[in-house]
Each structure stands twice: as structure tokens, then as C-alpha cells.
Design an enzyme around this catalytic site. Structure first.
Site, PDB file in Angstrom:
ATOM      1  N   HIS A 189       0.806  -1.226   0.000  1.00  0.00           N
ATOM      2  CA  HIS A 189       0.000   0.000   0.000  1.00  0.00           C
ATOM      3  C   HIS A 189       0.833   1.268   0.000  1.00  0.00           C
ATOM      4  O   HIS A 189       0.393   2.298  -0.495  1.00  0.00           O
ATOM      5  CB  HIS A 189      -1.014  -0.031   1.142  1.00  0.00           C
ATOM      6  CG  HIS A 189      -2.155  -0.946   0.813  1.00  0.00           C
ATOM      7  ND1 HIS A 189      -2.235  -2.217   1.301  1.00  0.00           N
ATOM      8  CD2 HIS A 189      -3.210  -0.778  -0.019  1.00  0.00           C
ATOM      9  CE1 HIS A 189      -3.309  -2.804   0.801  1.00  0.00           C
ATOM     10  NE2 HIS A 189      -3.921  -1.963   0.005  1.00  0.00           N
ATOM     11  N   CYS A 198      -9.823  -3.322 -10.514  1.00  0.00           N
ATOM     12  CA  CYS A 198      -9.196  -2.098  -9.991  1.00  0.00           C
ATOM     13  C   CYS A 198      -7.867  -2.348  -9.301  1.00  0.00           C
ATOM     14  O   CYS A 198      -7.387  -1.526  -8.540  1.00  0.00           O
ATOM     15  CB  CYS A 198     -10.160  -1.384  -9.042  1.00  0.00           C
ATOM     16  SG  CYS A 198     -10.685  -2.399  -7.657  1.00  0.00           S
TER      17      CYS A 198
END
Ligand code: PEP
Ligand code: MG
Length: 761
Positions: A375, A688
Site C-alpha cells: 500500500h 481495480c
């Protein structure tokens, strides 16, 4: 807590006197260099040593003599040693103290004529440590063969703790620059790594070293400090019990192991005894905790055993907790001013830590670890800063303030680049500007294949800055709004109002373009700074995403209510992350339906429409697809997590970063199946994950039948350029020919297709 009765009653007075004098000089007037000279004098006198010298770390793992009492003063700012060179260099390289009665007998003794040190027999030196790094060395020397006691070593280490602050203050080094900087024989260095985000950035190195600010280092009353330490330990144990007891619940197993291993460390007699010793040496309880922590970090950084290295994190965590108890409400991390053009250098980093920095000043990120779907890389992509991961020993080889170029596309980091490389950088930067202009020119052109098939291109967002870019390249909407990102930048759980405001702003900025809000997806490598969910053995498989939301319905309700209220009569699209079974989706949907009903009952304006989707990230859900597709309004594949779970390959583990490929037969087979079933059930499908933003992968997706994909903003341009050059019918035929290829990856074959058909990838 460990007690050593002899010492407990008789805290040592001598080291405290020395420390108090050093502190007074530190706090007194005068330039940093003058204060350092004075401190060197005091140490020499107090320790009855003929020599006391302080070396400070300079770029390129070099130690420079900054002050001396006893050696030839002309050697100051002239004598330099590499790490590992001579005894002083060895102390720095090993990050541990040396005490030698016969220093000259030591194989590493290095004779420097300019210092006149050949007449000294004994040497005791300690590293100056800060943030887990060696920032200098203090050494004392004696003419006679002297046996330094353990207590003397400890005293010098304690002084080093105080000196570390003087060095970190920066004034000393700035003054040093004036004296002699250019003549440090520094060579340029290139580090090769792994591309985590493309782009090019140049700036000054900023070392990421979270460090608690301790205003008071020296204490007069050791007994009082010991009491404070004891109270802090009691507080910490209580809090640990509460945390582990309440959150991991009663059923034993993993949480018990965690508790026990923490307990073992927290009650480690050696650890506490060393903290107490440092208190007796004159430090405040908090400075003592930090000093011992620096020693542990420095020592453990040389240990190869990964298990033991992991324990450093446990110690770090506990030391941090203890410091929070000691500093109370005043606990704050040292948030240093970063320069206008900062290149951040870190071992590893979480997304929230990156967001702590002023994004406008960040020009690049260099990590020793990291993987493309971690992330922190995703956030860096949103911030449009180049990132190179796997840059070995970057934190040791790069100094604060050095000039750095990060070339994300080629996964290279140039440290102290020479003029040639700087010129080449300028040229590349111009080329990148041209490319950007080319992509922006595509803004008004449709995203259509050569044969006229329209592909919807959306962006993944989470920061307000993403919304500003929504129009820049002509994206169709927001295919994934990661709501956890606004949560990460807060100091506490955002309440209903705060959340409503964020979501309302997203709606406004999107100006009518569709937005898919994903509910809170925390856990795994996405930690909220104010919410610790214990140390999970396997966080990626742990208590994450929808699991957290379903276990805390009030949290989910509050978020859904905020979303409904923010929609204000506009269409609302919500999706739930990491759904592993239809029952989970049903449970989440029920909460949403309840909120909608409640809203209606209160007479609030309902959203114009409500579409509810699930993220396909857990392979188990593949086996319930027909049932799921009856329940959802749309489906979105989170390929980052789907690949991680399908291949059982931790997405944040740098060792596995390029082990498996999304363009492999197995992954493509899965995608094909989902496309087929969604088509049959007439459920809109999107993807996505990060693969959607790589032109070659996006080409494969379009060929497989995806008509909507969502990606990081800067990827829209390259992907659109690919689509506009793509002969889709030819690709579909080509895809048929791949079905019996069982190689590790089909990437090469897709690349060959693109080359042959002039597809811009
Ligand atoms: C994914 O897993 O592919 C995804 C889009 O979600 P995230 O990267 O936020 O986990
Ligand atoms: Mg995911």
C-alpha cells in the site's frame, strides 16, 4: 521487573555529575562547535584521560574528527576514517563499544601521524547512536595501560546519548561544511532496485527515522526516575493485557502466543536492568529507555538471523509503548522540517507513515524493502512520486541531505550523482514533460480501440489530490475510492460529520462522474495509527477489511450513514472489500438496507439510486459466483489481493514481489471465468488492481472482455494510448491461441503481439 539490590540503593553519583555538566554545556550559549569542544574537555578531565575525541559521521560512511582534547588540534576536520578503518572505524562499523588496555596491539589499530596518537596505549570508544544508526564515535585514550571498567563504558555511552542530540541538531555539520566539505573524496554511487513506481525525481535525502522527542535527558534524582519507570511498566502491562484480552477474545491460540512473547520481552530482566542502569547513570527514565533501545537496534542490525531481527520490532514496539506511558500526553514524534525537494529514504514504511510527510515536498521514495502492490507503493503512485524498492542498505549508504536522483522507470537510485548524470536527468525530465503533454492531448479523445470498442477508464483515489487529477487525462469516473486513506491521516476515528464532509467533497469534485466508494479496508499492511489490532502472525490473512466492519457494526453503520447523507439525492455506489463468501456480502448489505430504511423513516433525502457491489479478492468466492451475481449490482476484481491469495504469495513480501505473474495461465483462466459468468448474468464487471494501470496487462484485460477498468491516475494516459492503438478483433483471435500455453507467464507472448500490431505499450 528486575531489581539489582546492590545498585538499587546506591545509584552512582560520579557519572551523574559528568552528565549534569555535559547537559549544562549543551543548554548553554555558544556555537555548536564551541560547545562540543567544551564537552570534550569535560569528558577528558572527568574520566582522567589524556585524550578525548569526538568523530562525526559524514557522507559516504566516513568519520571525521570534529573535536579533540589531547590529540593535535590541527587534525580536527582533517582526520577522516572510513567505517571499519582503524579502531574508531571498527566501533562505528560494529556499532558497539570497545575498551582496550593495549590498543596498539589490536590488529585494527590504524596509525595517523597527524594526530600524534602513537604514545597512547589504551582506548575506550563508544558509538553515538540515533534512530538505529551510528552518527559518530566518542573515544578516550590513556598513555598508560589502563583497564576501563564496565561502569566507565556505560558512562561514556550515556554521554553519547546526549551528544547524539547535538549532532542531530545539524548546526555542527553545517559549520563543518564551511570548514571542509568538498575535499571529502566522495564517489557517486548507484543502487539498483525494483520499480515500485515510475517517474523521475531529484532532491535531497531525508532519512525516515521515527524518533520520540525527549526534552529532558538528564535527571537529578535516580530514585524518582526508577519509580516513574516502574509506574510506566505497570501501566504498559495493564494496557497490554487489556488490548490482547479484549481484542483477540477468549479462545486462546494465537493471541496467547503474542501475549506471552510480549510478556517475555517486557519482563526480560536484562532489558529492564539495562534501563535501570542508564537511569543510575543520570538519564531520565525516558532517555534511558531510548538509549537502551538504540543499543539493541544497533547491535541487532548486524544479526543475520531473521527471527532475531524480527524481535527488534517487538522491542521497538514495547519501547514505544513504554515511552508513551512515560511521556504521557506530551509524546510526539520528531517531525523534522523536510526540504522543498525531499527524497525519502527508509528501510520499510507503511502508507500512513508516508502520508505524515508534506506531499508537496516529496520528490521520490527509496525503500530497502517493498513490493509494487504494497500500500505504500499505491499511495506513492497517487502522490505521483517515483519509488524504487529493494535498494540494498540504502539507509546505511545514504546520508541526510545528500543529493539523490530516483529513476523509478529504470529502478535506479543515484547517490551524489556527478554532472553527467545530472545533465542526463535534465534531458529525461524534458522527455517526460513531452510525454505528459502527449497524454494530456488525448484527454478529449475517446477511449476506443481501433475497431471502435469503447473502454471505460477510471481512477483509483483516496487522497484529495487524486480528485484534482480526475479531469487531467479525461477519466470516466472513480472506479475505486479507498475510504481507509482519509482514515489514515486522522489522529482518531473520524466521526459521522467528518466522514460526511469527506464523502460530500468527493461527490462535488467528481462533478457528476460516477464514484465507487469502498467501505473501510484496514488491516494487512494498512494500519490506522490510532488503532492497533495486535501483532497478527499473518496479517494479510488476518482480521481485515469487511471482517473488521462486520465485527464492529457500529463502525460500518456510521460509515454507511455518512455515505448516504453525503450522496444528497445523487447516485450512490458502494462496494465491500475482501468478501470471502456470499453470506458476508448479505450481512453487509443488510446493514446498508437498515441504514437506508432508517434514513427514509427520518425523512432524509434518499440517494437517487443505490448500487451495491462486492470486490472479488478471495478465491473462495469464485466457487459461489452464480449465487453472488444474483445479489450484487456490480463486481470489481481486486487483482492485487486476488493474486496474493490465489498464488498464496504475500503481496507485501519483497522476496515474492515478482515471483508470480498476473499474466500467467492460471490467473488468466480465472479472469476469463469471471468475465464469462458476469456476462451471462448481465452484471457489470470492472478490475481495480494495479495490473489495470500497466498497458500490457490492460491490453490483456480488454482482450479478455473487460470494458471497464480502474487504475492510478498517472496510468490513464499510457493505457488510453494503448487502447487507441489496439486492434481488438486481432487480439481476441490471438487470445484463443494461448489456451494451451502452460508456461510460467504469457507476458512475453502479449508483448510480441503488441510489437507485431503496433500497440503502444
Ligand atoms: C486490490 O486488492 O486489488 C485492491 C484494489 O485493493 P487494495 O489494493 O486497496 O487492497
Ligand atoms: Mg484489496
Amino acid at each position: 521487573m528486575a531489581k539489582s539490590p546492590e545498585r538499587h540503593g546506591h545509584p552512582r553519583a560520579a557519572p551523574r555529575r559528568l552528565l549534569a555538566r555535559v547537559r549544562d554545556v549543551m543548554a548553554g550559549a555558544g556555537a555548536a562547535q564551541e560547545r562540543l569542544d567544551r564537552i570534550t574537555e569535560i569528558i577528558a578531565a572527568d574520566m582522567v584521560a589524556e585524550v578525548c575525541s569526538v568523530y562525526v559521521r559524514r557522507p559516504g560512511e566516513v568519520l571525521e574528527l570534529f573535536a579533540t582534547q589531547g590529540l593535535n588540534p590541527d587534525a580536527v576536520h582533517r582526520t577522516r576514517l572510513k567505517f571499519g578503518e582503524g579502531l574508531i572505524g571498527e566501533i562505528a562499523a560494529q556499532a558497539r563499544p570497545f575498551a582496550l588496555a593495549d590498543a596498539q596491539e589490536h590488529p585494527n589499530f590504524a596509525y595517523r601521524p597527524e594526530t600524534g596518537e602513537e604514545i597512547y596505549h589504551s582506548l575506550m570508544g563508544v558509538p553515538v547512536l540515533r534512530g538505529g544508526r551510528v552518527t559518530g564515535v566518542i573515544a578516550v585514550q590513556n598513555r598508560t595501560r589502563r583497564h576501563y571498567t564496565e561502569e566507565e563504558v556505560e558512562t561514556l555511552q550515556t554521554v553519547a546519548m546526549v551528544l547524539a542530540e547535538l549532532i542531530a541538531g545539524g548546526e555542527l555539520l553545517k559549520a563543518g561544511d564551511r570548514v571542509a566539505d568538498d575535499d571529502i573524496p566522495l564517489t557517486a554511487l548507484t543502487l539498483e532496485g525494483l520499480k515500485l513506481n515510475g517517474g523521475l525525481g531529484m532532491g535531497r535525502a531525508v532519512l525516515h527515522q521515527p524518533h520520540f522527542v525527549i526534552d529532558k535527558l538528564v535527571a537529578e534524582d535516580p530514585a524518582a526516575e526508577r519509580r516513574r519507570l516502574e509506574e510506566a511498566f505497570t501501566g504498559m502491562h495493564g494496557a497490554l493485557d487489556d488490548m490482547l484480552g479484549a481484542e483477540a477474545l477468549e479462545d486462546g491460540g494465537e493471541h496467547r502466543d503474542v501475549l506471552e512473547s510480549y510478556r517475555m520481552i517486557a519482563e526480560d530482566a536484562g532489558w529492564t536492568a539495562r534501563i535501570e542502569e542508564a537511569i543510575d547513570g543520570g538519564l531520565t527514565a525516558e532517555a534511558a529507555v531510548q538509549k537502551v533501545q538504540e543499543d539493541i537496534r544497533a547491535r541487532m542490525s548486524h544479526v543475520a538471523d531473521p527471527y532475531l531481527r524480527e524481535r527488534v520490532f517487538d522491542f521497538d514496539d514495547l519501547a514505544g509503548r513504554l515511552l508513551r506511558h512515560l511521556l504521557g500526553g506530551g509524546a510526539r514524534l520528531d517531525d523534522k522540517e523536510i526540504p522543498e525537494n525531499a527524497i525519502l529514504i527508509a528501510r520499510a514504511m507503511g502508507p500512513a507513515e508516508l502520508l505524515d510527510y508534506d506531499a508537496a515536498r516529496l520528490k521520490g521514495l527509496v525503500l530497502e524493502e517493498g513490493s509494487p502492490t504494497a500500500h505504500v507503493a499505491i499511495i506513492a503512485r497517487a502522490l505521483q512520486i517515483p519509488v524504487v524498492g529493494h535498494a540494498r542498505n540504502a539507509t546505511d549508504r545514504i546520508e541526510e541531505g545528500e543529493q539523490i536522483i530516483v529513476d523509478g522507470d529504470n529502478a535506479q537510485v543515484f547517490v551524489r550523482p556527478g554532472p553527467d548524470i545530472r545533465r542526463a536527468y535534465q534531458v529525461s525530465l524534458l522527455a517526460l514533460d513531452e510525454q505528459k503533454a502527449r497524454y494530456q492531448a488525448l484527454k478529449g479523445k475517446p477511449s476506443e480501440t481501433k475497431d471502435g470498442e469503447r473502454i471505460s477508464l477510471n481512477i483509483n483515489a483516496g487522497l484529495m489530490i487524486d480528485l484534482a487529477h480526475l479531469d487531467e487525462y479525461g477519466a470516466d469516473g472513480i472506479g475505486l475510492f479507498r475510504t481507509e486513506i482519509p482514515f489514515m491521516t486522522q489522529s482518531d476515528f473520524p466521526d459521522l460529520d467528518a466522514q460526511r464532509q469527506v464523502y460530500a467533497r468527493v461527490f462535488e469534485e467528481a462533478a457528476g462522474k460516477p464514484v465507487v466508494f469502498r467501505t473501510l479496508d484496514v488491516g494487512g499492511d494498512k494500519a490506522l495509527p490510532y488503532w492497533r489490532n495486535g501483532n497478527e502472525e499473518n496479517p494479510a490473512l488476518g482480521w481485515r477489511a469487511i471482517r473488521v466492519s462486520l465485527d464492529h457494526p457500529a463502525l460500518l453503520e456510521r460509515q454507511l450513514r455518512a455515505l448516504i447523507e453525503a450522496a444528497q439525492g445523487r447516485p450512490l455506489r458502494i462496494m465491500f472489500p475482501m468478501i470471502a463468501e456470499v453470506a458476508e456480502f448479505n450481512a453487509a448489505r443488510e446493514v446498508l438496507d437498515r441504514e437506508l430504511a432508517r434514513q427514509k423513516k427520518e425523512g432524509q433525502p434518499a440517494p437517487e439510486t443505490v448500487d451495491v457491489g462486492a470486490m472479488m479478492e478471495v478465491p473462495g468466492l469464485l466457487f459461489q459466483l452464480p449465487a453472488l451475481l444474483k445479489r450484487v449490482d456490480f463486481l470489481s476484481i481486486g487483482s492485487n489481493d486476488l493474486a496474493q491469495f490465489l498464488f498464496a504469495s504475500d503481496r507485501a513480501n519483497p522476496k515474492l514481489a515478482d515471483r508470480y505473474d498476473e499474466l500467467s495461465p492460471a490467473f488468466i483462466a480465472v479472469l476469463r471465468q469471471v468475465v464469462g459468468e458476469c456476462r451471462q448474468a448481465q452484471v457489470p464487471l470492472s478490475l481495480c488492481g494495479e495490473m489495470a494501470g500497466r498497458p500490457i496487462d490492460a491490453m490483456a484485460l480488454v482482450g479478455l472482455g473487460f470494458r471497464s477498468i480502474s487504475m492510478a491516475t498517472p496510468c490513464i494516459g499510457p493505457v488510453k494510448e494503448m487502447i487507441r492503438s489496439l486492434p481488438l478483433a486481432a487480439l481476441e483471435v490471438f487470445l484463443e491461441s494461448l489456451s494451451d500455453d502452460n508456461g510460467h507467464s504469457l507476458r512475453g507472448r502479449f508483448e510480441a503481439f503488441a510489437l507485431e500490431h503496433g500497440v503502444a505499450v
